[in-house]
Motif scaffolding. Structure first.
Motif, mmCIF file in Angstrom:
data_model
loop_
_atom_site.group_PDB
_atom_site.id
_atom_site.type_symbol
_atom_site.label_atom_id
_atom_site.label_comp_id
_atom_site.label_asym_id
_atom_site.label_seq_id
_atom_site.Cartn_x
_atom_site.Cartn_y
_atom_site.Cartn_z
ATOM 1 N N UNK A 1 0.840 -1.199 0.000
ATOM 2 C CA UNK A 1 0.000 0.000 0.000
ATOM 3 C C UNK A 1 0.874 1.247 0.000
ATOM 4 N N UNK A 2 0.392 2.255 -0.732
ATOM 5 C CA UNK A 2 0.982 3.575 -0.620
ATOM 6 C C UNK A 2 -0.172 4.528 -0.339
ATOM 7 N N UNK A 3 0.141 5.770 -0.202
ATOM 8 C CA UNK A 3 -0.918 6.725 0.157
ATOM 9 C C UNK A 3 -2.037 6.732 -0.870
ATOM 10 N N UNK A 4 -1.669 6.567 -2.148
ATOM 11 C CA UNK A 4 -2.664 6.719 -3.203
ATOM 12 C C UNK A 4 -2.970 5.423 -3.940
ATOM 13 N N UNK A 5 -2.319 4.351 -3.559
ATOM 14 C CA UNK A 5 -2.446 3.152 -4.369
ATOM 15 C C UNK A 5 -2.359 1.901 -3.507
ATOM 16 N N UNK A 6 -2.848 0.817 -4.079
ATOM 17 C CA UNK A 6 -2.750 -0.484 -3.421
ATOM 18 C C UNK A 6 -2.528 -1.513 -4.521
ATOM 19 N N UNK A 7 -1.620 -2.438 -4.307
ATOM 20 C CA UNK A 7 -1.461 -3.495 -5.314
ATOM 21 C C UNK A 7 -1.085 -4.809 -4.651
ATOM 22 N N UNK A 8 -1.499 -5.877 -5.335
ATOM 23 C CA UNK A 8 -1.172 -7.224 -4.872
ATOM 24 C C UNK A 8 -0.139 -7.799 -5.832
ATOM 25 N N UNK A 9 1.001 -8.174 -5.329
ATOM 26 C CA UNK A 9 2.088 -8.688 -6.165
ATOM 27 C C UNK A 9 2.321 -10.154 -5.848
ATOM 28 N N UNK A 10 2.240 -11.032 -6.849
ATOM 29 C CA UNK A 10 2.588 -12.439 -6.586
ATOM 30 C C UNK A 10 4.031 -12.524 -6.124
ATOM 31 N N UNK A 11 4.287 -13.373 -5.139
ATOM 32 C CA UNK A 11 5.627 -13.428 -4.549
ATOM 33 C C UNK A 11 6.679 -13.780 -5.593
ATOM 34 N N UNK A 12 6.284 -14.532 -6.611
ATOM 35 C CA UNK A 12 7.234 -14.917 -7.650
ATOM 36 C C UNK A 12 7.720 -13.717 -8.461
ATOM 37 N N UNK A 13 6.978 -12.613 -8.389
ATOM 38 C CA UNK A 13 7.373 -11.409 -9.136
ATOM 39 C C UNK A 13 7.921 -10.338 -8.212
ATOM 40 N N UNK A 14 8.066 -10.672 -6.923
ATOM 41 C CA UNK A 14 8.388 -9.638 -5.941
ATOM 42 C C UNK A 14 9.880 -9.318 -5.857
ATOM 43 N N UNK A 15 10.712 -10.366 -6.029
ATOM 44 C CA UNK A 15 12.152 -10.176 -5.819
ATOM 45 C C UNK A 15 12.855 -9.789 -7.107
ATOM 46 N N UNK A 16 13.841 -8.888 -6.976
ATOM 47 C CA UNK A 16 14.598 -8.430 -8.153
ATOM 48 C C UNK A 16 16.052 -8.856 -8.092
#
Lengths: 161, 297
Positions: free
Chosen positions: B140-155
């Protein structure tokens, strides 16, 4: 900027002005004079700084004092009652579980947290419970025996700890 | 060891925290358990001008089952609370196991799942478990919310897709299908207070207790710059009858998906050997767990 924090230490109210970058360990030792908790590694790897915070044993070197505002802290100094040693302290003395003593305050508090939750631990459970506390002197054997003896002792079976 | 100076903020609501992050973003670090951040600050690796504690945000540390369909784990839930949660042990075993192997009992009373994921160390305990459980993380951020699959989370090591103004609020997982079992193995020189040499999480779903494997997930940590899903090893297992030989083959395939390094904990060669052995072992444990699946009361 300093903040005033209020916390209960060994049953007594304490009020301290702290900068945010002071750890609970520093405040206990330097502001409150409770030097039982030791600075070992400062990184959460040795357990010499163990205190019981709101019922849970933690590395006080990794707790900011400001995070402990409103909390209850139990240090080794708070175990003995009216000059009488806690059964764990007594067992440590009797079993020879203390050599240099540096790990002992943290070790005893981790053991106390264990016995509060699990009054009849197995040897494995004891070793797991103290696995965050390093001892360079004893090889842990006497420590484990002391915890076992304290668990077995009548004083603890009575239900008070 | 001394901490450098910083401005400290203790928001009491999520909104307040997100507002602070939107204003301070790149100059702030979020403080949860402190077992990673404060260590890095003492070592002068991180020197944030601002530290935002999430300790007083209500609900952030709660573990909330969702009516038999899944579970929502607050990002500030401690490793200790995860390791003591009955439903997590029963239906999300790799995560409960991973939480129980993190650090030491003392560290676990402070360390959080959010911190373990956000810090994104290649050898971290919880990421592989979250991966085999197909977790999504809510940011979450002040203006947004997103759901990220864990498989796409790490860089990469220490890097995720999170923006400086975002806060991880929860890790969400769906209850696995019947006849699913999972396991997590951590290989390290010590039983405690150690960083993995190799860790592996596995989840197997059977058609029936004696039937073939219909779904398989394997994830490995400490063997690449990020935790990896061993897709090729999983494919070996699908639609096959479980056996030691099959798991052996999956283990061998898994090695090919990894790129471990040589460091003071172990050589690349040893890690490759252990990927094979531990994948096989983890699959056997997951199978046993899958076969003893029971409906909840």
């Amino acid at each position: 900027m300093k903040r005033i924090i209020q916390l209960t230490v060994n049953g007594e109210q304490a009020e301290v002005a702290v900068t945010p970058n002071r750890t609970l360990l520093q405040v206990l030792r330097e502001d409150l004079g409770l030097t039982g908790a030791k600075h070992g590694c400062g990184l959460g790897d040795c357990g010499a700084c163990t205190v019981i915070l709101d019922g849970k044993p933690v590395n006080s070197c990794l707790v900011l004092a400001v995070q402990a505002n409103g909390s209850e802290v139990l240090t080794i100094e708070g175990l003995a009652e009216n000059g009488k040693l806690h059964p764990l302290q007594q067992a440590f003395v009797e079993k020879g579980a203390i050599q240099c003593g540096f790990c002992s305050p943290g070790m005893i508090l981790s053991a106390k947290a264990l016995l509060d939750e699990n009054p009849k631990p197995t040897e494995h459970e004891i070793r797991m419970a103290i696995s965050g506390n390093l001892c360079r002197c004893t090889g842990y054997q006497k420590i484990v025996e002391a915890v076992q003896a304290a668990a077995d002792s009548k004083a603890l079976q009575g239900g008070d700890s | 060891m001394l901490l450098p100076r910083f401005e400290y903020h203790e928001p009491t609501t999520l909104e307040e925290a997100l507002k602070l992050l939107s204003e301070l973003g790149g100059n702030a670090k979020v403080l949860a358990g402190g077992t990673d951040l404060l260590v890095r600050m003492k070592q002068k690796i991180d020197r944030p001008a601002h530290v935002i504690s999430v300790a007083r945000i209500p609900g952030l540390n709660e573990i909330v089952p969702r009516n038999g369909h899944g579970i929502s784990v607050g990002a500030a839930a401690t490793a200790a609370s995860l390791s003591r949660h009955e439903l997590l042990w029963d239906r999300f075993t790799p995560l409960a196991t991973a939480a129980s192997r993190l650090g030491s009992p003392l560290v676990r009373n402070r360390a959080t799942i959010g911190g373990n994921l956000v810090n994104a160390r290649p050898a971290a305990d919880m990421p592989p478990a979250c991966m085999v459980l197909d977790a999504t993380v809510k940011l979450k951020s002040r203006s947004n919310e997103r759901d990220v699959p864990i498989g796409e989370f790490f860089r990469g090591p220490g890097e995720t897709v999170m923006e400086p103004n975002e806060l991880m609020v929860s890790i969400n997982m769906q209850t696995p299908a019947p006849w699913t079992g999972g396991a997590y193995i951590k290989l390290a020189s010590r039983k405690t207070l150690e960083i993995s040499l190799v860790n592996v999480a596995a989840l197997l779903t059977l058609q029936s207790p004696d039937g073939p494997i219909v779904d398989a997930k394997i994830a490995l940590g400490a063997v690449a710059p990020m935790p990896v899903r061993a897709y090729a090893a999983e494919e070996v297992l699908i639609a096959s009858q479980p056996s030691e030989a099959l798991f052996q083959k999956a283990g061998q395939t898994g090695v090919g998906m990894c790129s471990p390094i040589t460091d003071h904990r172990g050589t690349m060669e040893y890690r490759c050997m252990m990927i094979e052995v531990l994948t096989k072992r983890c699959l056997s444990m997951a199978l046993e767990s899958a076969r003893s699946w029971k409906p909840l009361r």
